[in-house]
Motif scaffolding. Structure first.
Motif, PDB file in Angstrom:
ATOM      1  N   THR A   1       0.844  -1.199   0.000  1.00 32.33           N
ATOM      2  CA  THR A   1       0.000   0.000   0.000  1.00 32.33           C
ATOM      3  C   THR A   1       0.875   1.244   0.000  1.00 32.33           C
ATOM      4  OG1 THR A   1      -1.698  -1.176   1.257  1.00 32.33           O
ATOM      5  CG2 THR A   1      -1.828   1.222   1.223  1.00 32.33           C
ATOM      6  N   THR A   2       0.714   2.075  -1.027  1.00 32.67           N
ATOM      7  CA  THR A   2       1.479   3.319  -1.138  1.00 32.67           C
ATOM      8  C   THR A   2       0.540   4.509  -0.979  1.00 32.67           C
ATOM      9  OG1 THR A   2       3.064   2.288  -2.648  1.00 32.67           O
ATOM     10  CG2 THR A   2       3.030   4.681  -2.568  1.00 32.67           C
ATOM     11  N   LEU A   3       0.687   5.229   0.123  1.00 32.03           N
ATOM     12  CA  LEU A   3      -0.152   6.400   0.384  1.00 32.03           C
ATOM     13  C   LEU A   3       0.494   7.638  -0.217  1.00 32.03           C
ATOM     14  CD1 LEU A   3      -1.179   5.688   4.088  1.00 32.03           C
ATOM     15  CD2 LEU A   3      -2.300   4.953   1.968  1.00 32.03           C
ATOM     16  N   GLY A   4      -0.332   8.493  -0.836  1.00 30.61           N
ATOM     17  CA  GLY A   4       0.209   9.644  -1.551  1.00 30.61           C
ATOM     18  C   GLY A   4       0.062  10.974  -0.838  1.00 30.61           C
ATOM     19  N   THR A   5      -1.109  11.201  -0.229  1.00 31.64           N
ATOM     20  CA  THR A   5      -1.354  12.512   0.356  1.00 31.64           C
ATOM     21  C   THR A   5      -2.384  12.438   1.475  1.00 31.64           C
ATOM     22  OG1 THR A   5      -2.034  14.794  -0.136  1.00 31.64           O
ATOM     23  CG2 THR A   5      -3.173  13.043  -1.328  1.00 31.64           C
ATOM     24  N   SER A   6      -2.274  13.389   2.399  1.00 31.14           N
ATOM     25  CA  SER A   6      -3.270  13.549   3.467  1.00 31.14           C
ATOM     26  C   SER A   6      -4.312  14.595   3.092  1.00 31.14           C
ATOM     27  CB  SER A   6      -2.583  13.985   4.771  1.00 31.14           C
ATOM     28  OG  SER A   6      -1.601  13.061   5.161  1.00 31.14           O
ATOM     29  N   TRP A   7      -4.083  15.316   1.996  1.00 25.00           N
ATOM     30  CA  TRP A   7      -5.044  16.325   1.560  1.00 25.00           C
ATOM     31  C   TRP A   7      -6.151  15.658   0.767  1.00 25.00           C
ATOM     32  CZ3 TRP A   7      -5.181  20.998   3.510  1.00 25.00           C
ATOM     33  CH2 TRP A   7      -3.999  21.554   4.049  1.00 25.00           C
ATOM     34  N   VAL A   8      -7.377  15.986   1.077  1.00 24.16           N
ATOM     35  CA  VAL A   8      -8.518  15.353   0.427  1.00 24.16           C
ATOM     36  C   VAL A   8      -9.554  16.397   0.048  1.00 24.16           C
ATOM     37  CG1 VAL A   8      -8.221  13.143   1.621  1.00 24.16           C
ATOM     38  CG2 VAL A   8      -9.669  14.927   2.655  1.00 24.16           C
TER      39      VAL A   8
ATOM     40  N   THR B   1     -14.957  20.804  -0.701  1.00 22.82           N
ATOM     41  CA  THR B   1     -14.129  21.520   0.268  1.00 22.82           C
ATOM     42  C   THR B   1     -12.845  20.725   0.456  1.00 22.82           C
ATOM     43  OG1 THR B   1     -15.201  20.353   2.119  1.00 22.82           O
ATOM     44  CG2 THR B   1     -16.102  22.508   1.474  1.00 22.82           C
ATOM     45  N   LYS B   2     -11.766  21.415   0.667  1.00 26.22           N
ATOM     46  CA  LYS B   2     -10.465  20.771   0.819  1.00 26.22           C
ATOM     47  C   LYS B   2     -10.090  20.719   2.296  1.00 26.22           C
ATOM     48  CE  LYS B   2      -5.679  21.121  -0.812  1.00 26.22           C
ATOM     49  NZ  LYS B   2      -4.722  21.896  -1.647  1.00 26.22           N
ATOM     50  N   GLU B   3      -9.528  19.584   2.731  1.00 33.66           N
ATOM     51  CA  GLU B   3      -9.149  19.459   4.132  1.00 33.66           C
ATOM     52  C   GLU B   3      -7.953  18.530   4.283  1.00 33.66           C
ATOM     53  OE1 GLU B   3     -11.946  16.306   6.240  1.00 33.66           O
ATOM     54  OE2 GLU B   3     -13.141  17.708   5.024  1.00 33.66           O
ATOM     55  N   LEU B   4      -7.286  18.662   5.397  1.00 37.20           N
ATOM     56  CA  LEU B   4      -6.148  17.805   5.733  1.00 37.20           C
ATOM     57  C   LEU B   4      -6.613  16.727   6.698  1.00 37.20           C
ATOM     58  CD1 LEU B   4      -2.995  17.441   5.484  1.00 37.20           C
ATOM     59  CD2 LEU B   4      -2.849  18.748   7.621  1.00 37.20           C
ATOM     60  N   LEU B   5      -6.381  15.452   6.337  1.00 35.85           N
ATOM     61  CA  LEU B   5      -6.774  14.352   7.212  1.00 35.85           C
ATOM     62  C   LEU B   5      -5.964  14.377   8.499  1.00 35.85           C
ATOM     63  CD1 LEU B   5      -6.995  11.409   4.642  1.00 35.85           C
ATOM     64  CD2 LEU B   5      -8.904  12.684   5.662  1.00 35.85           C
ATOM     65  N   SER B   6      -6.618  14.149   9.596  1.00 36.28           N
ATOM     66  CA  SER B   6      -5.933  14.076  10.888  1.00 36.28           C
ATOM     67  C   SER B   6      -5.203  12.742  11.006  1.00 36.28           C
ATOM     68  CB  SER B   6      -6.937  14.211  12.035  1.00 36.28           C
ATOM     69  OG  SER B   6      -7.796  13.077  12.063  1.00 36.28           O
ATOM     70  N   LEU B   7      -4.268  12.682  11.947  1.00 33.96           N
ATOM     71  CA  LEU B   7      -3.575  11.422  12.212  1.00 33.96           C
ATOM     72  C   LEU B   7      -4.569  10.329  12.581  1.00 33.96           C
ATOM     73  CD1 LEU B   7      -0.437  12.490  14.291  1.00 33.96           C
ATOM     74  CD2 LEU B   7      -0.477  11.611  11.967  1.00 33.96           C
ATOM     75  N   GLU B   8      -5.556  10.686  13.375  1.00 36.20           N
ATOM     76  CA  GLU B   8      -6.537   9.696  13.840  1.00 36.20           C
ATOM     77  C   GLU B   8      -7.308   9.089  12.675  1.00 36.20           C
ATOM     78  OE1 GLU B   8     -10.344   9.338  16.928  1.00 36.20           O
ATOM     79  OE2 GLU B   8      -9.446  11.296  16.460  1.00 36.20           O
TER      80      GLU B   8
END
Length: 316
Positions: A123-130, A152-159
């Motif tokens: 699994t290769t994760l690219g971005t936390s922005w969604v 709307t654009k947001e940054l995923l939290s660690l949780e």
């Protein structure tokens, strides 16, 4: 004299061999790695639903595949002469509504079996922005060039990222408890989000992965593709013209680091033999009717037959 910082990589405790069944999921770097696996004729599936950059969307499509939660008309929409789905890549979009739904649900069935049979999930994760759809309040995998006013654009939290990673692990483990997991973060820089924002995004992914795999060391590994690009290959000569994506030299280098540590050493000889055949197949003679070239073809066919005797599933 050493002119680069070497990233220490611990050898995998569940190395890949030619009996392994590998599924690669995630960003465009998963496609880069998948091309390498396919070149060396490993049993490989790469991104059946297309490139997916963020962990929430990846988790959702895996869950749908595991549970055989089929797509319906409510999941698709018509835009710019094509039917699209916010959960999959635009390469799957289709001008015919019924064919689109049929193809998506066939992928659900196929992916279910592939995940069930897999020995390794990379699994290769690219971005936390969604991007979140305003109408449905759901995070999308792809905006399909729909007006940005609808998101709307947001940054995923660690949780949230941790929950997505845990969901991927849990759902696959339900039908495939012996599967091994390799996580990595894409070395592609998402500068359109901003320089600081890109760093923050990667940091969230890395921190979330490490917090989640810490308790599962028996069947999970982290491969430092992002760290290799940032440190060992810290030079713009290793980027494509856009200065964001690793070029072929960088991809080849990262692949070497991967197979040295994640592929069973006893397979290296077979990989070299397959590489020789692949190079020979690309050979284009000036005079194909000469005796010399016919002998070359005969020798090549003999090599292919020997490989197929060892691995009947291989096709050149």
């Amino acid at each position: 004299m050493n002119f680069t910082t070497k990233i220490p990589i611990q050898k995998s405790n569940f190395p890949i061999d030619y009996s392994s069944k590998i599924v690669l999921l995630g960003s465009c770097f998963a496609e880069n790695m998948g091309e390498k696996f396919e070149y060396f004729k490993f049993q490989t599936v790469v991104n059946p639903f297309g490139i997916i950059f963020n962990p929430v969307s990846l988790s959702r499509i895996i869950e749908k595949s595991i549970q055989k939660d089929y797509f319906t008309e409510n999941d698709i929409f018509f835009h710019n002469e094509l039917w699209h789905c916010f959960d999959v890549h635009s390469e799957l979009s289709n001008p015919d509504k019924n064919n689109f739904l049929i193809s998506l649900n066939k992928l659900i069935d196929a992916t279910h079996l592939q995940l069930k049979d897999a020995t390794h999930i990379i699994t290769t994760l690219g971005t936390s922005w969604v991007y979140r759809n305003v109408e449905t309040d759901k995070i999308v995998a792809n905006c399909h060039k729909v007006s940005q006013k609808q998101f709307t654009k947001e940054l995923l939290s660690l949780e949230i990222i941790q929950q997505s990673i845990e969901s991927i692990f849990f759902n696959i483990s339900v039908i495939n408890p012996n599967c091994k997991f390799i996580y990595t973060v894409s070395p592609v820089r998402h500068i359109k989000d901003g320089f600081v924002e890109n760093t923050l995004s990667k940091a969230h992914l890395i921190a979330a992965i490490h917090q989640k795999i810490g308790a599962k060391t028996q069947n999970t590994n982290y491969f430092p593709a992002y760290e290799i690009m940032m440190d060992e290959l810290r030079d713009y000569r290793f980027y494509t013209e856009d200065m964001l994506h690793p070029n072929q030299i960088a991809i080849d280098y990262i692949w070497i680091k991967f197979f040295e540590n994640y592929i069973q050493e006893t397979e290296f000889g077979l990989m070299n033999a397959i590489c020789e055949i692949q190079r020979a197949l690309k050979h284009r003679p000036f005079n194909p009717n000469t005796e010399r070239h016919q002998n070359f073809l005969s020798s090549l066919e003999t090599k292919i037959i020997k490989i197929k005797e060892k691995l009947p599933t291989i096709q050149f």
